[in-house]
Design a protein around this motif. Structure first.
Motif, PDB file in Angstrom:
ATOM      1  N   SER A 439       0.832  -1.198   0.000  1.00 39.15           N
ATOM      2  CA  SER A 439       0.000   0.000   0.000  1.00 39.15           C
ATOM      3  C   SER A 439       0.869   1.251   0.000  1.00 39.15           C
ATOM      4  CB  SER A 439      -0.914   0.001   1.225  1.00 39.15           C
ATOM      5  OG  SER A 439      -1.663   1.198   1.286  1.00 39.15           O
ATOM      6  N   ILE A 440       0.432   2.236  -0.768  1.00 41.24           N
ATOM      7  CA  ILE A 440       1.144   3.521  -0.814  1.00 41.24           C
ATOM      8  C   ILE A 440       0.483   4.551   0.085  1.00 41.24           C
ATOM      9  CG2 ILE A 440       1.974   3.106  -3.158  1.00 41.24           C
ATOM     10  CD1 ILE A 440      -0.204   5.081  -4.120  1.00 41.24           C
ATOM     11  N   ARG A 441      -0.502   4.153   0.849  1.00 40.88           N
ATOM     12  CA  ARG A 441      -1.260   5.123   1.645  1.00 40.88           C
ATOM     13  C   ARG A 441      -0.393   5.848   2.667  1.00 40.88           C
ATOM     14  NH1 ARG A 441      -7.406   3.564   2.833  1.00 40.88           N
ATOM     15  NH2 ARG A 441      -8.069   3.055   0.717  1.00 40.88           N
ATOM     16  N   SER A 442       0.488   5.127   3.331  1.00 41.51           N
ATOM     17  CA  SER A 442       1.338   5.770   4.336  1.00 41.51           C
ATOM     18  C   SER A 442       2.240   6.818   3.698  1.00 41.51           C
ATOM     19  CB  SER A 442       2.174   4.723   5.070  1.00 41.51           C
ATOM     20  OG  SER A 442       1.354   3.856   5.822  1.00 41.51           O
ATOM     21  N   VAL A 443       2.739   6.531   2.511  1.00 41.47           N
ATOM     22  CA  VAL A 443       3.581   7.501   1.805  1.00 41.47           C
ATOM     23  C   VAL A 443       2.767   8.749   1.479  1.00 41.47           C
ATOM     24  CG1 VAL A 443       5.000   7.916  -0.242  1.00 41.47           C
ATOM     25  CG2 VAL A 443       4.987   5.654   0.832  1.00 41.47           C
ATOM     26  N   LEU A 444       1.545   8.544   0.980  1.00 48.74           N
ATOM     27  CA  LEU A 444       0.685   9.678   0.639  1.00 48.74           C
ATOM     28  C   LEU A 444       0.339  10.500   1.873  1.00 48.74           C
ATOM     29  CD1 LEU A 444      -1.769   7.971  -1.897  1.00 48.74           C
ATOM     30  CD2 LEU A 444       0.160   9.479  -2.416  1.00 48.74           C
ATOM     31  N   ILE A 532      -1.029   8.984 -11.501  1.00 48.65           N
ATOM     32  CA  ILE A 532       0.365   8.915 -11.084  1.00 48.65           C
ATOM     33  C   ILE A 532       0.677   7.459 -10.775  1.00 48.65           C
ATOM     34  CG2 ILE A 532       2.093   9.665  -9.400  1.00 48.65           C
ATOM     35  CD1 ILE A 532       0.371  12.139  -8.901  1.00 48.65           C
ATOM     36  N   ASP A 533       1.720   6.940 -11.359  1.00 49.95           N
ATOM     37  CA  ASP A 533       2.079   5.541 -11.166  1.00 49.95           C
ATOM     38  C   ASP A 533       2.399   5.274  -9.693  1.00 49.95           C
ATOM     39  OD1 ASP A 533       3.091   2.978 -11.286  1.00 49.95           O
ATOM     40  OD2 ASP A 533       4.965   3.558 -12.262  1.00 49.95           O
ATOM     41  N   GLN A 534       1.752   4.283  -9.116  1.00 52.01           N
ATOM     42  CA  GLN A 534       1.958   3.996  -7.698  1.00 52.01           C
ATOM     43  C   GLN A 534       3.384   3.536  -7.396  1.00 52.01           C
ATOM     44  OE1 GLN A 534      -0.569   0.808  -6.290  1.00 52.01           O
ATOM     45  NE2 GLN A 534      -0.556  -0.207  -8.266  1.00 52.01           N
ATOM     46  N   GLU A 535       4.056   2.964  -8.380  1.00 49.22           N
ATOM     47  CA  GLU A 535       5.447   2.576  -8.155  1.00 49.22           C
ATOM     48  C   GLU A 535       6.338   3.810  -7.972  1.00 49.22           C
ATOM     49  OE1 GLU A 535       7.306  -0.417  -7.735  1.00 49.22           O
ATOM     50  OE2 GLU A 535       5.252  -0.796  -7.141  1.00 49.22           O
ATOM     51  N   GLU A 536       6.037   4.872  -8.687  1.00 45.89           N
ATOM     52  CA  GLU A 536       6.789   6.105  -8.531  1.00 45.89           C
ATOM     53  C   GLU A 536       6.600   6.666  -7.127  1.00 45.89           C
ATOM     54  OE1 GLU A 536       8.738   7.559 -11.270  1.00 45.89           O
ATOM     55  OE2 GLU A 536       8.441   5.439 -11.701  1.00 45.89           O
ATOM     56  N   VAL A 537       5.386   6.514  -6.609  1.00 44.77           N
ATOM     57  CA  VAL A 537       5.101   6.993  -5.253  1.00 44.77           C
ATOM     58  C   VAL A 537       5.787   6.104  -4.231  1.00 44.77           C
ATOM     59  CG1 VAL A 537       3.288   7.441  -3.561  1.00 44.77           C
ATOM     60  CG2 VAL A 537       2.893   7.954  -5.980  1.00 44.77           C
ATOM     61  N   ARG A 538       5.682   4.811  -4.426  1.00 42.53           N
ATOM     62  CA  ARG A 538       6.252   3.857  -3.465  1.00 42.53           C
ATOM     63  C   ARG A 538       7.761   4.028  -3.340  1.00 42.53           C
ATOM     64  NH1 ARG A 538       4.251  -0.354  -5.593  1.00 42.53           N
ATOM     65  NH2 ARG A 538       2.391  -0.485  -4.278  1.00 42.53           N
ATOM     66  N   LYS A 541       9.856   8.571  -5.815  1.00 43.60           N
ATOM     67  CA  LYS A 541      10.376   9.281  -6.975  1.00 43.60           C
ATOM     68  C   LYS A 541       9.546  10.515  -7.315  1.00 43.60           C
ATOM     69  CE  LYS A 541      12.601   5.347  -9.285  1.00 43.60           C
ATOM     70  NZ  LYS A 541      12.680   4.556 -10.548  1.00 43.60           N
ATOM     71  N   VAL A 542       8.360  10.589  -6.740  1.00 46.82           N
ATOM     72  CA  VAL A 542       7.491  11.731  -6.999  1.00 46.82           C
ATOM     73  C   VAL A 542       6.804  12.126  -5.706  1.00 46.82           C
ATOM     74  CG1 VAL A 542       5.580  10.247  -7.689  1.00 46.82           C
ATOM     75  CG2 VAL A 542       5.581  12.629  -8.392  1.00 46.82           C
ATOM     76  N   VAL A 545       1.874  15.830  -3.892  1.00 48.74           N
ATOM     77  CA  VAL A 545       1.362  17.177  -3.631  1.00 48.74           C
ATOM     78  C   VAL A 545       2.112  18.199  -4.478  1.00 48.74           C
ATOM     79  CG1 VAL A 545       0.999  18.948  -1.878  1.00 48.74           C
ATOM     80  CG2 VAL A 545       0.683  16.531  -1.290  1.00 48.74           C
ATOM     81  N   GLU A 546       3.427  18.102  -4.517  1.00 51.95           N
ATOM     82  CA  GLU A 546       4.214  19.045  -5.316  1.00 51.95           C
ATOM     83  C   GLU A 546       3.914  18.891  -6.797  1.00 51.95           C
ATOM     84  OE1 GLU A 546       8.266  18.388  -4.310  1.00 51.95           O
ATOM     85  OE2 GLU A 546       8.068  19.157  -2.251  1.00 51.95           O
ATOM     86  N   TRP A 547       3.688  17.655  -7.234  1.00 50.23           N
ATOM     87  CA  TRP A 547       3.371  17.404  -8.650  1.00 50.23           C
ATOM     88  C   TRP A 547       2.040  18.046  -9.025  1.00 50.23           C
ATOM     89  CZ3 TRP A 547      -0.197  14.617 -11.657  1.00 50.23           C
ATOM     90  CH2 TRP A 547       0.230  14.302 -12.951  1.00 50.23           C
ATOM     91  N   LEU A 548       1.055  17.931  -8.134  1.00 50.59           N
ATOM     92  CA  LEU A 548      -0.269  18.497  -8.421  1.00 50.59           C
ATOM     93  C   LEU A 548      -0.259  20.022  -8.342  1.00 50.59           C
ATOM     94  CD1 LEU A 548      -2.488  15.924  -6.488  1.00 50.59           C
ATOM     95  CD2 LEU A 548      -2.267  16.149  -8.969  1.00 50.59           C
ATOM     96  N   MET A 549       0.658  20.576  -7.588  1.00 48.75           N
ATOM     97  CA  MET A 549       0.757  22.035  -7.507  1.00 48.75           C
ATOM     98  C   MET A 549       1.105  22.649  -8.855  1.00 48.75           C
ATOM     99  SD  MET A 549       2.736  22.477  -3.830  1.00 48.75           S
ATOM    100  CE  MET A 549       2.925  24.252  -4.030  1.00 48.75           C
TER     101      MET A 549
END
Length: 602
Positions: A439-444, A532-538, A541-542, A545-549
């Motif tokens: 899960s990428i939730r903790s990262v988010l 946004i690719d979840q692997e990039e988040v995990r 690499k991205v 929040v900054e990307w969406l800004m």
């Protein structure tokens, strides 16, 4: 012996009284004599506030009575941390029935510089474990040399069964969401995704071209009068479906739930598993309904299969018990003349839980085998989450809290949300999944909470922050983007809550929406969402929040207007007596497309 024991205790008592003091001594004596029954009462209390779910080799303990009531703490009902089944692929490159595959697909996002649509998606790699590839009905022709571009015309997928009637045995192939770096990874998963995309094109071809809200044209809808054990009796068990929650409150007002005056007259506390009775109520009043089966083109079977599964989720029931009602239904249908005429192809089931709950694997006690039954391969199944490799599984929206009665209800809500002040750039309503390593939730959550003030708002559903529907809708009304990571299963009810609030969903897995709702969401995903690719988040690499800004305000406003004016009416289910003249709601779109499909059967 009695005198001797008494003397020893007396001697101890004097020593204890001297060491502890009189009052402490009296207290220790009282505590030492607490009855065993008091301890048992404490244990019973603790057990009543927890629920242990055993699924496979995993024991899930749910603590706190709010869990099932919090729609963002419990997903649409799939087995926690389930694996996504893939169709069996007959490819010559299979060794030892273990395939390492990956995919690079095409999902639109926004070019910050010129607002053009770009292909930027990278889907996580998978490891496929296959047990049997001999009986599969797909033939995949792939290039032998090098990686295969998914857009390459030389990559072909042919089908042996006319009408795309592919019936895969999903128990034989499992895709585990784990990263596998391999220079030779290609083709198998890409080919499987091509099959999914082709199925979606088939679904889109069934869309009705009529602009009228209801198009009967002699095409009647027949509603089976099932024995009550298949629907009404299941609703009557509402107080016993969960050990900590009385579901009866959600089945009031024809399963819309209790009104929410704070949000308006068309708002109700609707549970995410209420789709079956909601749809049933609408079909009963459909203008195309006929009472003579010989006049019908479409046959609706009002079986509340999701409620049947739900009542066993928290009970120690055997698989045979869980399958009993579904097997009884199939036997009942075999006795009906319309079922035999077209082998069930003109019959439709509406199931209010995810497809995986009806496709129990041999190694798991979770759910039922209803959709694994041979008799259930031909009928149309409408689900809140479809199995992507079954063409007769069709995804339809989760029920939201908004159930308009008239065009005016929709127009007034559209005006409100288009005028809403979006004080938060990003928001996330959900909980972390510490027990789920993928899960990428903790990262988010970390990225959100560390963002500068006013940029991202996190509403923690793990601590009761999502128990009230008003809090969720208000959060989404104040947000430009709503993060929608997968939960226990890829889809989320939150996706539709965000869309009807004018909040642009941000997806991390294409199975959350892109491969699900072909009748209600456009093929051009960039019109209403970001990816946004979840692997990039995990891999950090991205920073989301900054990307969406960096997304320009004009791009955000354009997407929001499309969501509000083009999509919103078709994502909500009107109340049972709704009367629309200008809009088609989710129910109308679904029934019109169903009638279009069955008419082509001849």
């Amino acid at each position: 012996m009695a005198l001797s024991l008494s003397k020893k205790r007396a001697k101890y008592s004097k020593r204890a009284a001297k060491e502890l003091g009189f009052f402490q001594f009296i207290l220790s004596k009282l505590l030492s004599r607490l009855p065993l029954t008091l301890l048992l009462l404490v244990l019973v209390f603790l057990w009543s506030s927890t629920t242990t779910i055993i699924s496979g080799h995993i024991v899930h303990v749910c603590v706190s009575s709010r869990k099932l009531n919090s729609l963002y703490c419990l997903s649409a009902g799939a087995q926690p941390n389930f694996d996504i089944p893939l169709p069996l692929i007959n490819a010559s490159s299979v060794d030892d029935h273990k395939l390492a595959v990956s995919i690079r697909g095409s999902v639109p996002s926004v070019d910050i510089k010129n607002n053009a649509t770009l292909v930027t998606q990278e889907i996580a790699s998978y490891v496929v474990q296959e047990n049997n590839i001999d009986d599969h009905k797909l033939k995949v022709s792939i290039r032998e040399n090098g990686p295969v571009d998914i857009n390459d015309d030389k990559v072909l997928v042919t089908k042996d069964i006319p009408g795309y009637n592919v019936q895969e045995n999903n128990k034989n192939l499992i895709v585990n969401n784990i990263v596998h770096n391999n220079n030779n990874t290609l083709s198998e998963f890409e080919s499987a995704v091509k099959v999914v995309e082709e199925h979606l094109q088939v679904h889109r071809s069934w869309r009705s071209n009529s602009s009228s809200l209801t198009t009967c044209d002699g095409r009647g809808v027949y509603v089976y009068d099932l024995p009550p054990k298949f629907n009404k009796d299941l609703v009557a068990q509402c107080s016993d479906m969960s050990p900590w929650l009385d579901f009866c409150q959600f089945f009031r007002n024809e399963a819309l739930g209790e009104p929410i005056p704070k949000l308006g007259k068309a708002w109700y506390n609707t549970h995410q598993y209420s789709l079956e009775p909601i749809f049933h109520s609408r079909v009963m009043k459909h203008p195309c309904r006929v009472y003579n089966e010989n006049e019908a083109k479409l046959f609706y079977v009002p079986f509340y299969g999701g409620l049947d599964i739900l009542r066993w989720h928290f009970k120690n029931a055997s698989p045979d018990v869980k399958d009993t009602l579904a097997l009884d239904l199939v036997e009942w249908l075999k006795l009906q003349k319309p079922w035999a005429l077209n082998s069930g192809k003109d019959h439709v089931f509406v199931l209010g839980k995810v497809s995986w709950d009806f496709r129990r694997r041999d190694d798991s006690p979770w759910g039922s085998t209803f959709l694994n039954l041979e008799e259930m391969q031909n009928p149309i199944k409408l689900l809140i989450e479809r199995q992507p490799w079954h063409v007769n599984d069709i995804g339809i929206p989760h029920p939201t809290y908004f159930h308009p009665h008239s065009d005016e209800d929709i127009i007034s809500w559209q005006f409100k949300i288009i005028q809403s002040s979006r004080n938060n750039l990003v928001s996330f309503a959900g909980g972390a999944r510490p027990d789920s390593p993928d899960s990428i939730r903790s990262v988010l959550i970390n990225q959100c909470t560390l963002a500068r003030t006013g940029t991202c708002k996190f509403q923690n559903c793990s601590s009761g922050g999502c128990d009230q529907p008003e809090s969720i809708i208000e959060l989404f009304l104040e947000s430009e983007f709503c993060l929608q990571p997968p939960g226990d299963s890829p889809t989320r009810k939150s996706v539709f809550d965000s869309l009807i609030s004018g909040c642009i969903p941000v997806f991390f897995d294409p199975f959350t929406a892109y491969y699900q709702y072909s009748w209600h969401l456009p093929e051009d995903h960039g019109k209403y969402s970001m990816f946004i690719d979840q692997e990039e988040v995990r891999k950090s690499k991205v920073n989301v929040v900054e990307w969406l800004m960096k997304i320009p305000k004009k791009a955000r406003d354009d997407m929001r207007r499309y969501i509000v004016y083009e999509l919103l009416p078709g994502l909500v289910y009107g109340d049972s007596s709704s009367d629309f003249e200008q809009f088609q709601d989710a129910f109308s779109i679904t029934t019109n497309n169903l009638l279009e499909k069955v008419t082509r059967l001849g």
